[in-house]
Design a protein around this motif. Structure first.
Motif, PDB file in Angstrom:
ATOM      1  N   THR B 288      -5.430  -5.184  15.495  1.00  0.00           N
ATOM      2  CA  THR B 288      -5.383  -4.674  14.085  1.00  0.00           C
ATOM      3  C   THR B 288      -5.404  -5.813  13.183  1.00  0.00           C
ATOM      4  OG1 THR B 288      -3.180  -4.775  13.997  1.00  0.00           O
ATOM      5  CG2 THR B 288      -3.812  -3.066  15.157  1.00  0.00           C
ATOM      6  N   ARG B 335      -0.221  -0.859  13.045  1.00  0.00           N
ATOM      7  CA  ARG B 335      -1.252  -0.086  12.962  1.00  0.00           C
ATOM      8  C   ARG B 335      -1.756   0.268  11.646  1.00  0.00           C
ATOM      9  NH1 ARG B 335       0.357   4.751  16.728  1.00  0.00           N
ATOM     10  NH2 ARG B 335       2.074   3.748  17.897  1.00  0.00           N
ATOM     11  N   PRO B 336      -3.019   0.473  11.528  1.00  0.00           N
ATOM     12  CA  PRO B 336      -3.300   0.711  10.122  1.00  0.00           C
ATOM     13  C   PRO B 336      -3.057   2.160   9.773  1.00  0.00           C
ATOM     14  CG  PRO B 336      -5.315   0.426  11.529  1.00  0.00           C
ATOM     15  CD  PRO B 336      -4.199   0.141  12.264  1.00  0.00           C
ATOM     16  N   ARG B 337      -2.745   2.385   8.487  1.00  0.00           N
ATOM     17  CA  ARG B 337      -2.337   3.800   8.157  1.00  0.00           C
ATOM     18  C   ARG B 337      -3.803   4.783   8.455  1.00  0.00           C
ATOM     19  NH1 ARG B 337      -3.252   7.365   4.218  1.00  0.00           N
ATOM     20  NH2 ARG B 337      -4.747   5.954   3.151  1.00  0.00           N
ATOM     21  N   VAL B 338      -3.701   5.620   9.011  1.00  0.00           N
ATOM     22  CA  VAL B 338      -4.754   6.449   9.321  1.00  0.00           C
ATOM     23  C   VAL B 338      -5.069   7.575   8.123  1.00  0.00           C
ATOM     24  CG1 VAL B 338      -5.576   8.626  10.790  1.00  0.00           C
ATOM     25  CG2 VAL B 338      -4.211   6.624  12.013  1.00  0.00           C
TER      26      VAL B 338
END
Ligand code: SF4
Ligand code: SF4
Lengths: 555, 349
Positions: B288, B335-338
Motif C-alpha cells: 500500500t 489500507r487506502p480508504r475505499v
C-alpha cells in the motif's frame, strides 16, 4: 486555455477519481458514417429477461400474430420490464435459446418470425404536454415502454424514476461519457439526435423533480458535445460538461464524482446523495416513449474492431441475431479472433454469433488477434502494486486476488470485494497477466452462494425448532386429554359396552385399524406426505417454512 | 479451479513481468559499471558466477517440485536476485561462498516459501546476511577503490583470488584488501577520533568514501531510471533516504564532531542500492502507498541505528529483512480508504 474557453460552461470545476486508465480509444473506426438502419431479420429472438430483476411475464402464445410495438410480456413485479414485438409477424416458439450472458446458458425466449410488413400496432397517445402531467403518469408510460438502462446495466428505468418520497433529488446526470474504447453508439446518438436526448433529459428531470441537469461527455467526442450544447440551449438548467477522457469515467459512481465531487456511498445508490443518473440512450428512449408513445424495440449498436470489414453503427431491432449485424458490417475479416458483447474492458466473449441483441447490447466488438491477444499463462503475482495504482475504487487488487485464490472469502470481503466494479483496469496493467477480474467474479459468486446457504440453514434450523415445539405441544395436549378421559372413565358413568354411542365409535376405530393393516400388508402407507416428488417436497417445505416463520411475531 | 477461459478485459496487456525484471537488470548496469571501474573484475566474475548458480538452482528446484522450469527461469527474477547478491558481496569473495549464498537464497528463501511471489524475505539479502554472520571475515574484506591502490587486480588475478583463494604472487592479503569506509568510520569513532580527523585520510571523497560515493551515484542514476519507467514508485526510496537523512541530520547538528555528516550515510555502504533496488523488491515490501512510506522510513531509521550503535558496519540488509517481517502487518493497517466508504468525498457548495 483561452479566455473565451474560461467563460464557456466547461469551466465548471471537475473532480478526480483515483486510478483509471488512459487507453487508446479506437473510436474513429466506427464514427465515419452516420447510423444505418439494419434490415428486419427473418427471425427475432427475444429473451424474457433482458434486464436486472424478475423475468417479464409472458402474454402471447405460440402461433399468435403480433404487431410491431405490441406488448408481448409485461413487467413481473416492481423491478422488471415490459417487452414488445420489434416487428410484425408470428410468435413461432417460446423456447430456451442461448442468450448473451457470460455463462453462455440458455434462457426462455420468444421467437418471432417476421411477416415482412413491419406493421405497427396501435400505440398509446403521445404526451406533448408532459410538462404539466403528473410524474406518476409519465413513470407508468416509461414502464409500459420497457425502457431499461441502455449503457449496459439494463436496470429498469421506471424504478430509477421513482427515487422514493423521502429522497429529494437535486441533480440529474445524463451519462454521455462512453468511456470504453471502441464503443461509439452514444457518440453517434448524441451527434444525430441531440434534441431527443435533451428532450428525454428534461422529461426525466421533471419526473424526479431535479433542479438541474448535467450532461457528462468525455473530451474525445467534440462533435457530440457541440451538438448537445446546441440542443441544450433550450433550457438554461441543462449544462453540458466536457470531462477528461479517462477510463472508467462513465461508471455511474465515477461520473457522479467527476461532475459533483460527491462520493456515492459504498453499496449505495446516487439517489442517496440526491442524484439520479441516466445514460443518453435511456434518455432518448424515454423521450420516444413519452413524446411518441413508442416502446423500446430498437437500439444503436456499434460494430467495430479489426475483425469486421466495415465498422459502423447500426440501428438494430432488439432480438436481431449478432451474426446478421456482423454481415451488415461487411462480415468478418479473416483474422477475427473473438466476438465480444460490449467493450474490450468489460464486455464478455460470446460463445457464438447466433445470440440476439438485447436492450443493453451497445457494441459487438470483433477484435483481431493483435487487438486482443491471448495473454498467455498467468505468472505469479509479484505484488508490484500496479493494479492498486489504477483501481478506480482504490481497492488493493493484489490482496483481493490473494484471498480469492486462497478461497478465504471472509478476508476478501474484509478487503471490500463487493466494492469492485469489475472495470478490468487492474487486470489490464498486471504484468503477470493474472485474470484478476475472473477471480473477483468467482469470489463474489462463491460468497453469494455461501450467504444463501447460511440463510437456508438458518431457515431449516428454525423450521426444525418449530416442529419440535409443535410436537411437544401436541404431545402434552394429548396427555392432558388422556388424563381427562381417564378421569371421566374413572367417574361412575355407564358401562362403555352398553353405551351405544361409544360402541359405534369403538367399532369405527376397529374398522379403520383393520383397513390400515390391510393396506400396510399391500405396501401402501396412508401418510399423504410420503413419496413426494422433489418439487412437491420443496413446496411443502416452503409452506412449512412460511407457517413456522409466521408465529414468531405473534409469540 | 475451473474458470471460463475468456475473461475481460480483452485488451493487449501493456506490461510484462519479464520486462519489469529486465528493466531492473538494465537499471543496475550503471552502478555495476562503476563497481567494476573502482573495484575490478571480481565484480563481473561474481555476477556471472551468481547468475549461473541461481539459474541452475532454480531449474533444479522446479524440477524437484515438478513444475516447468522455463517460464519461471525466463521471468528473470532469479537473475535479479543473483545480481543484487553479487553487487553486495566483496569482489574477492571465494566462489564457494557465492554458491552457498545463492543456493540458500534461491532454494530456501525463495522456493521453500512457495516460489516466485510467495517469499516473505528478500532472497538476495537473506543470502547476504547468512554469509555475513557465518563468514564475517571474508564478507568484509573489500578491495580498496582502484584510485587508492597500487595493485589493482587484473582479470586473471581476480579469478585466482575467487577460485583458488590465493592472493597474487608477491602480495599479502593485507596489501590488497582494505576496510570499507563504513568500517573505518565506526572503528575510528570508537577510538574517539573526531570526524575532522578521520576525514584527513585519502579514503574520503567529496561526501562519502572515495570511489564508493560514485558507485552510489551511478546506482542512483539506475534508480531514477526505474522511477521514470514506473517500475518502482517514489514512496520507499524517498521515505528511506528521507528518514536516514533526518536521523543523521539531527545527530550531526547536535554534535558534528562525533557524528558523520548526513551525506556520508547516503553515499557510503549500500544505502542507494538498498533504497532503489533492494527495499523496493515488490514481493517482500509493503504494497500500500502509505505502508510503503512507513516501511521505507523504518528501514532508514534502522539503518542509522545499526550503523551508529549496532555490531555491524552496514545495516541495509538487516533492516530490509526485519521490515520484510513487518510488511504484512503494516499493509494491513495502512489500507487506502475505499471509494464511497466513510471519511471521503467532497460535498459541493
Ligand atoms: S499488478 Fe498483477 S503482479 Fe502486480 S501486484 Fe497486481 S496482481 Fe500482482
Ligand atoms: S476490476 Fe475491481 S479491483 Fe480491478 S481495478 Fe476495477 S474495481 Fe479495482
Amino acid at each position: 486555455m483561452t479566455l473565451a474557453a474560461l467563460h464557456t460552461p466547461t469551466a465548471r470545476r471537475l473532480w478526480e477519481f483515483h486510478g483509471g486508465l488512459h487507453l487508446p480509444d479506437h473510436k474513429r473506426e466506427s464514427t465515419g458514417a452516420p447510423v444505418r438502419r439494419a434490415p428486419v431479420p427473418a427471425r427475432l429472438v427475444l429473451p424474457l429477461q433482458q434486464h436486472i430483476g424478475m423475468p417479464s411475464h409472458l402474454l402471447v402464445q405460440p402461433g399468435q400474430a403480433v404487431l410491431k410495438g405490441q406488448l408481448i410480456a409485461r413487467p413481473n413485479g416492481q423491478v422488471s420490464a415490459a417487452l414488445h414485438a420489434p416487428t410484425s409477424g408470428t410468435v413461432v416458439a417460446i423456447a430456451e435459446h442461448v442468450v448473451p450472458h457470460p455463462s453462455g446458458l440458455a434462457a426462455p425466449c420468444v421467437v418471432i418470425e417476421s411477416d415482412g410488413h413491419d406493421a405497427w400496432a396501435e400505440l398509446p397517445p403521445p404526451m406533448p404536454d408532459w410538462a404539466t402531467r403528473d410524474p406518476a403518469e409519465l413513470r407508468e408510460r416509461v414502464r409500459w415502454a420497457g425502457v431499461v438502462g441502455m449503457g449496459g446495466a439494463a436496470f429498469p428505468s421506471s424504478v430509477k424514476l421513482a427515487p422514493g418520497p423521502d429522497r429529494e433529488i437535486h441533480t440529474l446526470i445524463v451519462n454521455g461519457a462512453e468511456c470504453e474504447p471502441y464503443i461509439t453508439c452514444d457518440d453517434l446518438l448524441m451527434r444525430e439526435h441531440a434534441a431527443r436526448v435533451i428532450a428525454g433529459a428534461l422529461i426525466i428531470r421533471h419526473v424526479v423533480g431535479a433542479r438541474r441537469v448535467l450532461v457528462g461527455i468525455e473530451d474525445n467526442k467534440p462533435e457530440a458535445a457541440a451538438a448537445m450544447r446546441r440542443a441544450a440551449a433550450v433550457d438554461c438548467r441543462i449544462e453540458v460538461v466536457v470531462i477528461p477522457t479517462k477510463y472508467p469515467s462513465g461508471g455511474e459512481k465515477q461520473l457522479v464524482r467527476v461532475l459533483t465531487g460527491v462520493e456515492v456511498p459504498s453499496h449505495g445508490i446516487p439517489a442517496q446523495v440526491g442524484i439520479v443518473c441516466h445514460n443518453v440512450g435511456t434518455a432518448a428512449a424515454v423521450a420516444d416513449a413519452v413524446l411518441d408513445g413508442r416502446p423500446l424495440i430498437s437500439r444503436i449498436v456499434t460494430l467495430t474492431g479489426g475483425g469486421v470489414r466495415e465498422p459502423c453503427n447500426l440501428e438494430a431491432l432488439i432480438g436481431t441475431p449478432a451474426r446478421e449485424l456482423v454481415a451488415q458490417a461487411g462480415g468478418y475479416a479473416p483474422d477475427a479472433a473473438k466476438l465480444i458483447l460490449g467493450g474490450p474492458m468489460m464486455g464478455f466473449a460470446l460463445p457464438d454469433d447466433g445470440v440476439p441483441i438485447t436492450k443493453a447490447a451497445n457494441c459487438l466488438l470483433v477484435p483481431t488477434t493483435a487487438e486482443s491477444p491471448d495473454p498467455g499463462p498467468p505468472l505469479a503475482c509479484i505484488r508490484c502494486g500496479r493494479c492498486a495504482d489504477v483501481c478506480p475504487v482504490e481497492l488493493l487488487p493484489q490482496q483481493l486476488y490473494w484471498w480469492a485464490r486462497a478461497k478465504d472469502l471472509d478476508r476478501a470481503q474484509d478487503y471490500d470485494l463487493f466494492d469492485c466494479i469489475e472495470c478490468g483496469c487492474c487486470a489490464h496493467v498486471c504484468p503477470s497477466h493474472i485474470p484478476l477480474v475472473q477471480y473477483y467474479r468467482y469470489a463474489k459468486t462463491e460468497a453469494w452462494a455461501k450467504e444463501q446457504d447460511k440463510r437456508r440453514a438458518e431457515q431449516a434450523r428454525r423450521r426444525h425448532e418449530a416442529r419440535v415445539t409443535r410436537l411437544e405441544r401436541q404431545e402434552s395436549e394429548r396427555k392432558a386429554k388422556l388424563r381427562k378421559k381417564k378421569e371421566e372413565l374413572d367417574a361412575p358413568a355407564g358401562d362403555p359396552g352398553t353405551d351405544p354411542k361409544k360402541a359405534a365409535i369403538q367399532a369405527a376405530v376397529e374398522r379403520a385399524a383393520a383397513k390400515k393393516a390391510a393396506l400396510a400388508a399391500q405396501g401402501v402407507t396412508p401418510a399423504n406426505t410420503a413419496d413426494l416428488s422433489p418439487a412437491q417436497q420443496r413446496q411443502v417445505d416452503a409452506a412449512e417454512a412460511r407457517r413456522t416463520v409466521a408465529p414468531e411475531g405473534t409469540d | 479451479m475451473a474458470f471460463p477461459t475468456l475473461s475481460s478485459p480483452h485488451t493487449a496487456r501493456p506490461n510484462e513481468t519479464r520486462r519489469v525484471m529486465a528493466e531492473v537488470l538494465l537499471a543496475l548496469l550503471p552502478g555495476i559499471a562503476a563497481l567494476v571501474w573502482y573495484f575490478g573484475w571480481g565484480v563481473v566474475i561474481n555476477i556471472a558466477l551468481a547468475s549461473a548458480v541461481a539459474v541452475a538452482a532454480e531449474a533444479a528446484v522446479l524440477a524437484l517440485r515438478g513444475r516447468p522450469a522455463l517460464p519461471a527461469v525466463s521471468d528473470l527474477s532469479t537473475l535479479v536476485t543473483a545480481w543484487l547478491f553479487a553487487v553486495s558481496v566483496p569482489p574477492t569473495l571465494p566462489w564457494w561462498l557465492t554458491l552457498v549464498g545463492i543456493v540458500f537464497a534461491v532454494v530456501v528463501v525463495k522456493h521453500l516459501y512457495g516460489g516466485m511471489g510467495q517469499n516473505p524475505f528478500n532472497p538476495a539479502m537473506a543470502g547476504y546476511v547468512l554469509l555475513l554472520v557465518s563468514y564475517p571475515v571474508q564478507m568484509t574484506a573489500w578491495l580498496p577503490p582502484s584510485v587508492l591502490t597500487e595493485h589493482p587486480l587484473t582479470f586473471s588475478q581476480s579469478l585466482a583470488v575467487i577460485f583458488q583463494g590465493a592472493p597474487p604472487a608477491g602480495l599479502a592479503w593485507d596489501a590488497i584488501t582494505q576496510a570499507t569506509p563504513l568500517d573505518v568510520m565506526r572503528q575510528k569513532l570508537g577510538l574517539s577520533y573526531t570526524i575532522a580527523e578521520i576525514r584527513q585520510s585519502p579514503l574520503w571523497g567529496d561526501f562519502g568514501g572515495r570511489g564508493w560515493e560514485w558507485v552510489g551515484n551511478w546506482f542512483l542514476l539506475g534508480g531514477v531510471y526505474l522511477l521514470w519507467r514506473r517500475v518502482i514508485t517514489w514512496h520507499i526510496p524517498a521515505a528511506m533516504l528521507g528518514a536516514l537523512l533526518f536521523a543523521a541530520g539531527v545527530f550531526w547538528l547536535v554534535d558534528p564532531n562525533t557524528h558523520p555528516f548526513p551525506a556520508f550515510h547516503l553515499f557510503t555502504g549500500g544505502t542507494i542500492l538498498g533504497a532503489f533496488f533492494i527495499a523496493t523488491d515488490p514481493v517482500t515490501a509493503c504494497t500500500t502507498p502509505r505502508g510503503q512510506l512507513v516501511y521505507g522510513a523504518a528501514i532508514g531509521l534502522l539503518v542509522y541505528a545499526i550503523r551508529s550503535w549496532g555490531g555491524y558496519p552496514d545495516a541495509v540488509a538487516f533492516s530490509v529483512l526485519l521490515l520484510n517481517l513487518a510488511a504484512p502487518t503494516i499493509d494491513n493497517y495502512t489500507r487506502p480508504r475505499v471509494f464511497g466508504h466513510a471519511g471521503g468525498g467532497q460535498r459541493e457548495d
